[in-house]
Scaffold this active site. Structure first.
Site, PDB file in Angstrom:
ATOM      1  N   MET A 249      -1.861   0.501   1.316  1.00 16.42           N
ATOM      2  CA  MET A 249      -0.875   1.396   0.718  1.00 16.42           C
ATOM      3  C   MET A 249       0.311   0.577   0.238  1.00 16.42           C
ATOM      4  SD  MET A 249      -2.316   4.336   1.031  1.00 16.42           S
ATOM      5  CE  MET A 249      -1.201   5.750   1.082  1.00 16.42           C
ATOM      6  N   CYS A 250       1.148   1.204  -0.547  1.00 14.82           N
ATOM      7  CA  CYS A 250       2.201   0.480  -1.245  1.00 14.82           C
ATOM      8  C   CYS A 250       3.520   1.209  -1.084  1.00 14.82           C
ATOM      9  CB  CYS A 250       1.862   0.388  -2.735  1.00 14.82           C
ATOM     10  SG  CYS A 250       0.172  -0.164  -3.035  1.00 14.82           S
ATOM     11  N   GLN A 251       4.551   0.561  -1.546  1.00 12.33           N
ATOM     12  CA  GLN A 251       5.884   1.143  -1.530  1.00 12.33           C
ATOM     13  C   GLN A 251       6.320   1.410  -2.964  1.00 12.33           C
ATOM     14  OE1 GLN A 251       8.042   1.881   0.982  1.00 12.33           O
ATOM     15  NE2 GLN A 251       7.013   1.007   2.759  1.00 12.33           N
TER      16      GLN A 251
END
Lengths: 289, 289
Positions: A1-3
């Protein structure tokens, strides 16, 4: 997952404050280590800086810290690869031009392959890299292109951001069953943000109070430099400061412009996606206290 | 008028050598002072850095000097505005995606308005800024798009660089009457270069000799670092080094790949354009001895 991080500002704003905390998440206080990128609009122009190195030790990020850019619209992303290698062409934000405007997109999530939904025959936009995210972006852009090309004789205009919002809403409904699909999308005037599982925002306006970065020891007193004309909406995967942020509900599609929330729609997240997201959400690190 | 620079390399090459001399022309040894830009391909990805400030005092140019990027294909440009203000969106190189490839374009010259030849109804690509150059680039891209979209069922492929060359040749023939049109265009594998009035190139290959920069006091001995597999074609408005450069004839359309000249065509420059170019050529500073 990413920001994800996006800013929508009424006045050109020096964005180094928010990026400092955000960049620390790229490997230092968090585990998002497969590249990063930031897109700044300066009126019609959009500069994109990406790097496949972790943000906290990226020379491009270091350069940007010493070279503040004033912008009304910013989209930034720190990447933890779920699909596609740590290569420059897989770094968000992605950019495409449509009808003389630059559009940028960043995604947090994980989508199943779109299959033949996104072949070049369906429109002019095709992915350069191998991510699910760029494929989804091209899908949305092809939908926008098809709409505005079909409406050309009716003088449909991409500056009609309500029409743009409705096409993005339809595209989101189509893409939603493929998986987790938090995103921010901008054309340089508006910011469109979708919460599939996790997204928050805060709106800063005059009179400004001080805000402490969650990821660093830097504190900036906005009261020192804000004016009544200033207003900034900050949209991020998880809150970046100790201000009071609004947590979006899964399914919220929001449109910001000049630092204000202008429109909201609900695009339900399928139960199957919410079920898988329980695992994905646990992967996101907790927000530091 | 502006300065063009392009490199086509057989192996990923550290391009700081050629850029050092080129950047000095942005206001220091020459009068090209309205911005600059450079596009580096790294396999499928293309990073574009542009600045509306003169190259010799641009912090982005300074950063790039200390952050060498290895690339097989580079397009760079220093701008002396003839049309369009000194704004970021008017800085070359311009970039567009077509069928999953990034394409970049830089122009030296001055074109009359293309009129309705380049309305969005003619294809998906439209200018973001106000330059004649970006309008011409969008015209070429719309011609390429139309060709490959029409041929989709016949499995026409943008990797067919001979087909690409022929469409660029036709588009150049159409645009030529509008004015001076020196350009370089790349899709990350090939470099297409057109000499309307002035363009030179040199091909460096093993065994390498030393080359002295025309614009600086830096001298690099290529023999120290070249290998038999290395080969680099450098294309520029005027020679950048004291090597023996080949001056193109007006009308030359060239295609380079992996440092080699693969194909040449002649697209005649109209007499009316050559007549106006006498004035334009006198504006170009003489090559330092």
């Amino acid at each position: 997952m990413c920001q994800l991080l996006a800013l929508s500002c009424a006045e050109p704003t020096d964005v180094s404050f928010s990026l400092t905390g955000f960049a620390a998440r790229g490997g230092l206080t968090d585990h998002h280590v497969d590249g990063w990128g930031v897109a700044f609009y300066e009126d019609r122009a959009c500069r994109v800086f990406v790097d496949e190195k972790p943000a906290y030790r990226s020379p491009v990020a270091e350069f940007l810290k010493s070279y503040p850019i004033k912008s009304r619209n910013v989209v930034a992303h720190i990447r933890k690869a779920t699909q596609g290698g740590a290569r420059v062409e897989n770094c968000h934000p992605f950019m495409r031009e449509l009808r003389g405007q630059q559009w940028v997109f960043a995604h947090n999530g994980d989508l199943q392959p779109l299959g033949d939904a996104n072949e070049p025959e369906h429109g002019p936009y095709a992915p350069v890299g191998t991510t699910d995210s760029e494929a989804a972006f091209c899908f949305i852009m092809n939908r926008l292109y098809a709409h505005f090309a079909a409406q050309a004789e009716m003088h449909a205009d991409v500056d009609d951001i309500d029409a743009v919002f409705e096409i993005i809403e339809q595209a989101t409904r189509t893409l939603n069953p493929y998986g987790i699909f938090n995103f921010v999308l901008s054309n340089g005037t508006a910011q469109f943000a979708y919460c599939s599982t996790r997204l928050s925002y805060v709106i800063r306006h005059w009179p400004f109070s001080s805000a402490r970065l969650v990821d660093g020891d830097l504190s900036v007193d906005f009261a020192e430099r804000g004016t009544p004309a200033d207003r900034t909406a900050v949209i991020a995967t998880t809150p970046l400061t100790d201000e009071v942020w609004t947590a979006c509900e899964p399914g919220d599609l929001l449109m910001f412009r000049s630092g204000a929330l202008l429109r909201r729609a609900h695009v339900p997240v399928p139960d199957a996606v919410l079920a898988t997201s329980k695992y994905a959400l646990s992967e996101l690190s907790a927000v530091p206290a």
